[in-house]
Design an enzyme around this catalytic site. Sequence first.
Site, mmCIF file in Angstrom:
data_model
loop_
_atom_site.group_PDB
_atom_site.id
_atom_site.type_symbol
_atom_site.label_atom_id
_atom_site.label_comp_id
_atom_site.label_asym_id
_atom_site.label_seq_id
_atom_site.Cartn_x
_atom_site.Cartn_y
_atom_site.Cartn_z
ATOM 1 C CB THR A 133 -0.910 -0.020 1.249
ATOM 2 O OG1 THR A 133 -1.513 1.257 1.408
ATOM 3 C CG2 THR A 133 -0.126 -0.326 2.527
ATOM 4 C CD GLU A 135 -3.142 3.655 4.646
ATOM 5 O OE1 GLU A 135 -2.864 3.599 5.843
ATOM 6 O OE2 GLU A 135 -4.307 3.684 4.211
ATOM 7 C CE LYS A 162 -0.277 -4.450 3.224
ATOM 8 N NZ LYS A 162 -0.742 -5.786 2.703
HETATM 9 P P1 NAD Z 1 -10.093 -6.828 2.962
HETATM 10 O O1 NAD Z 1 -10.008 -6.522 4.417
HETATM 11 O O2 NAD Z 1 -11.354 -6.514 2.229
HETATM 12 O O3 NAD Z 1 -9.789 -8.381 2.728
HETATM 13 C C1 NAD Z 1 -8.776 -9.066 3.408
HETATM 14 C C2 NAD Z 1 -9.020 -10.562 3.230
HETATM 15 O O4 NAD Z 1 -7.941 -11.269 3.884
HETATM 16 C C3 NAD Z 1 -10.315 -11.064 3.876
HETATM 17 O O5 NAD Z 1 -10.986 -11.933 2.999
HETATM 18 C C4 NAD Z 1 -9.839 -11.797 5.118
HETATM 19 O O6 NAD Z 1 -10.702 -12.856 5.516
HETATM 20 C C5 NAD Z 1 -8.485 -12.320 4.670
HETATM 21 N N1 NAD Z 1 -7.575 -12.578 5.797
HETATM 22 C C6 NAD Z 1 -7.312 -11.774 6.848
HETATM 23 N N2 NAD Z 1 -6.432 -12.364 7.686
HETATM 24 C C7 NAD Z 1 -6.106 -13.569 7.117
HETATM 25 C C8 NAD Z 1 -5.230 -14.625 7.479
HETATM 26 N N3 NAD Z 1 -4.509 -14.577 8.613
HETATM 27 N N4 NAD Z 1 -5.136 -15.687 6.672
HETATM 28 C C9 NAD Z 1 -5.872 -15.765 5.523
HETATM 29 N N5 NAD Z 1 -6.729 -14.811 5.131
HETATM 30 C C10 NAD Z 1 -6.841 -13.710 5.919
HETATM 31 O O7 NAD Z 1 -8.858 -6.088 2.307
HETATM 32 P P2 NAD Z 1 -8.684 -5.445 0.858
HETATM 33 O O8 NAD Z 1 -9.134 -4.048 0.894
HETATM 34 O O9 NAD Z 1 -9.232 -6.375 -0.154
HETATM 35 O O10 NAD Z 1 -7.094 -5.427 0.745
HETATM 36 C C11 NAD Z 1 -6.382 -6.527 0.212
HETATM 37 C C12 NAD Z 1 -4.902 -6.239 0.258
HETATM 38 O O11 NAD Z 1 -4.616 -5.063 -0.476
HETATM 39 C C13 NAD Z 1 -4.351 -5.994 1.663
HETATM 40 O O12 NAD Z 1 -3.092 -6.582 1.751
HETATM 41 C C14 NAD Z 1 -4.258 -4.488 1.751
HETATM 42 O O13 NAD Z 1 -3.238 -4.098 2.639
HETATM 43 C C15 NAD Z 1 -3.910 -4.133 0.327
HETATM 44 N N6 NAD Z 1 -4.311 -2.800 -0.130
HETATM 45 C C16 NAD Z 1 -5.603 -2.379 0.019
HETATM 46 C C17 NAD Z 1 -5.981 -1.143 -0.471
HETATM 47 C C18 NAD Z 1 -7.407 -0.649 -0.358
HETATM 48 O O14 NAD Z 1 -7.677 0.502 -0.713
HETATM 49 N N7 NAD Z 1 -8.359 -1.450 0.100
HETATM 50 C C19 NAD Z 1 -5.033 -0.321 -1.090
HETATM 51 C C20 NAD Z 1 -3.715 -0.781 -1.216
HETATM 52 C C21 NAD Z 1 -3.385 -2.028 -0.748
HETATM 53 O O1 TDX Z 2 -15.786 7.166 8.706
HETATM 54 C C1 TDX Z 2 -14.785 7.593 8.112
HETATM 55 N N1 TDX Z 2 -14.617 8.956 7.976
HETATM 56 C C2 TDX Z 2 -13.531 9.511 7.370
HETATM 57 O O2 TDX Z 2 -13.427 10.731 7.271
HETATM 58 C C3 TDX Z 2 -13.770 6.717 7.568
HETATM 59 C C4 TDX Z 2 -13.907 5.231 7.697
HETATM 60 C C5 TDX Z 2 -12.686 7.299 6.937
HETATM 61 N N2 TDX Z 2 -12.561 8.648 6.856
HETATM 62 C C6 TDX Z 2 -11.383 9.208 6.151
HETATM 63 C C7 TDX Z 2 -10.052 8.676 6.615
HETATM 64 C C8 TDX Z 2 -9.225 8.742 5.358
HETATM 65 O O3 TDX Z 2 -8.698 10.053 5.207
HETATM 66 O O4 TDX Z 2 -11.496 8.789 4.785
HETATM 67 C C9 TDX Z 2 -10.215 8.476 4.238
HETATM 68 C C10 TDX Z 2 -10.230 7.039 3.755
HETATM 69 O O5 TDX Z 2 -10.332 6.208 4.893
HETATM 70 P P1 TDX Z 2 -10.312 4.601 4.784
HETATM 71 O O6 TDX Z 2 -11.378 4.158 3.846
HETATM 72 O O7 TDX Z 2 -10.300 4.058 6.177
HETATM 73 O O8 TDX Z 2 -8.940 4.359 4.016
HETATM 74 P P2 TDX Z 2 -7.425 4.681 4.387
HETATM 75 O O9 TDX Z 2 -7.225 4.894 5.828
HETATM 76 O O10 TDX Z 2 -6.980 5.767 3.459
HETATM 77 O O11 TDX Z 2 -6.751 3.287 3.961
HETATM 78 C C11 TDX Z 2 -7.158 2.600 2.755
HETATM 79 O O12 TDX Z 2 -6.268 2.818 1.702
HETATM 80 C C12 TDX Z 2 -5.023 2.192 1.763
HETATM 81 C C13 TDX Z 2 -7.337 1.112 2.996
HETATM 82 O O13 TDX Z 2 -8.226 0.898 4.077
HETATM 83 C C14 TDX Z 2 -6.030 0.439 3.229
HETATM 84 O O14 TDX Z 2 -6.191 -0.968 3.357
HETATM 85 C C15 TDX Z 2 -5.120 0.723 2.069
HETATM 86 O O15 TDX Z 2 -3.850 0.216 2.336
#
Ligand code: NAD
Ligand code: TDX
Length: 344
Positions: A133, A135, A162
């Site tokens: 990520t 982050e 991470k």
């Molecule tokens: P998510 O929370 O929606 O999904 C995570 C999945 O991992 C779930 O299905 C959960 O059951 C599984 N999991 C958790 N712990 C586990 C374990 N110990 N063993 C096996 N499975 C396990 O997350 P997401 O938003 O789909 O993110 C996926 C990946 O991408 C993560 O590594 C996250 O850090 C990365 N990422 C997410 C974002 C974002 O905006 N969501 C951005 C950049 C990177």
């Molecule tokens: O209720 C809320 N109000 C609010 O203002 C929530 C849940 C979030 N926020 C703000 C916090 C952040 O500035 O919105 C922005 C986005 O928040 P999140 O959806 O929690 O994302 P963020 O913290 O940016 O992290 C996400 O992007 C990078 C994903 O959750 C991570 O898994 C990924 O690595």
Amino acid sequence: MTLTNTNFKTVLITGGAGFIGNNFIRLFLERHKGVEVVNLDKLTYAGNLESLRDIESNPSYHFYKGDIADDAFVRRLFNEWHFDAVVNFAAESHVDRSILGPSAFIDTNVRGTMTLLEVAREFGVGRFLQVSTDEVYGSLGATGKFTELTHIAPNSPYSASKASSDFLVRAWWKTFDLPTLTTRCSNNYGPYQFPEKFIPLMIANAMQDKNLPIYGDGMNVRDWIYVDDHCDAIDAVLYNGKIGEIYNIGGGNEIPNIEMAKLILSKLGKPETLLEYVKDRPGHDRRYAMDSSKIEKELGWKPAKAFSEGIELTVKWYLDNEKWWKRIISGEYQDYYKLQYGGR
Ligand code: NAD
Ligand code: TDX
């Protein structure tokens, strides 16, 4: 050791029942017919097999419930499948939860990644891709972008965990010659995102006429990317990325949170009186922005979905799939796995 592009026969995808993972599996099965896809997921609160219903009968798709930090389990799986490639999505992914309770983030994101790396090293894999990520780079001021050379400065327990896994991945490449790749992506949005994250939470709350909680002054900026574009980038790196390299992936859509919330309200025809400024997130990163020029130049990837179209599709998806997110909120999916898989 490294396989050529077309040699993958079996691919392990961890965390495939989560938001990005299920979108990736869908894209991967469509694009790489004949490759066996094993989805290993612990089914935490964020894992939802309902999101994979449309592909669970695909003969190339295989689901296993398990923990990436469970050494014996992971070993048995590798022994059974002898994977050519691993894509590690599995993680605890929500910053606010990491502030409330960091332990699970260390267990999965650090210990779990290390376990996968170790077993992959012992059995040998063609490619190991770690999904990371933006982050890990910390926070930006008003200008500039993160490049792959920006120094690592995580500010939350989530991003610290991470960053730790990224360092482990690097070490297993440098020390043990494991063919690793790391992708670092900005904020994803799109179908099947758990309604604790900003965009689906804003949509779900607005649809229920509940207040939309805006942290701090609402001027924190995120660089939004449509989930399919992230999945496409991961696929490009998995097949054609250079071993040992890190690839930044960004959407090129910087939007302050308050603007995003207002846009969602307007799309749903709801009043701005639903906006509620609340206490800020501790350690809240101010701004993220990704420089994706490396992946664009080296692999010819660039985001395809215009933000205006992506957000339209996303709002529509949550409108059309109210049952999906309402059942999550009510905890109704808890027994789905047992019903579907009989506890395997
Ligand atoms: P998510 O929370 O929606 O999904 C995570 C999945 O991992 C779930 O299905 C959960 O059951 C599984 N999991 C958790 N712990 C586990 C374990 N110990 N063993 C096996 N499975 C396990 O997350 P997401 O938003 O789909 O993110 C996926 C990946 O991408 C993560 O590594 C996250 O850090 C990365 N990422 C997410 C974002 C974002 O905006 N969501 C951005 C950049 C990177
Ligand atoms: O209720 C809320 N109000 C609010 O203002 C929530 C849940 C979030 N926020 C703000 C916090 C952040 O500035 O919105 C922005 C986005 O928040 P999140 O959806 O929690 O994302 P963020 O913290 O940016 O992290 C996400 O992007 C990078 C994903 O959750 C991570 O898994 C990924 O690595």
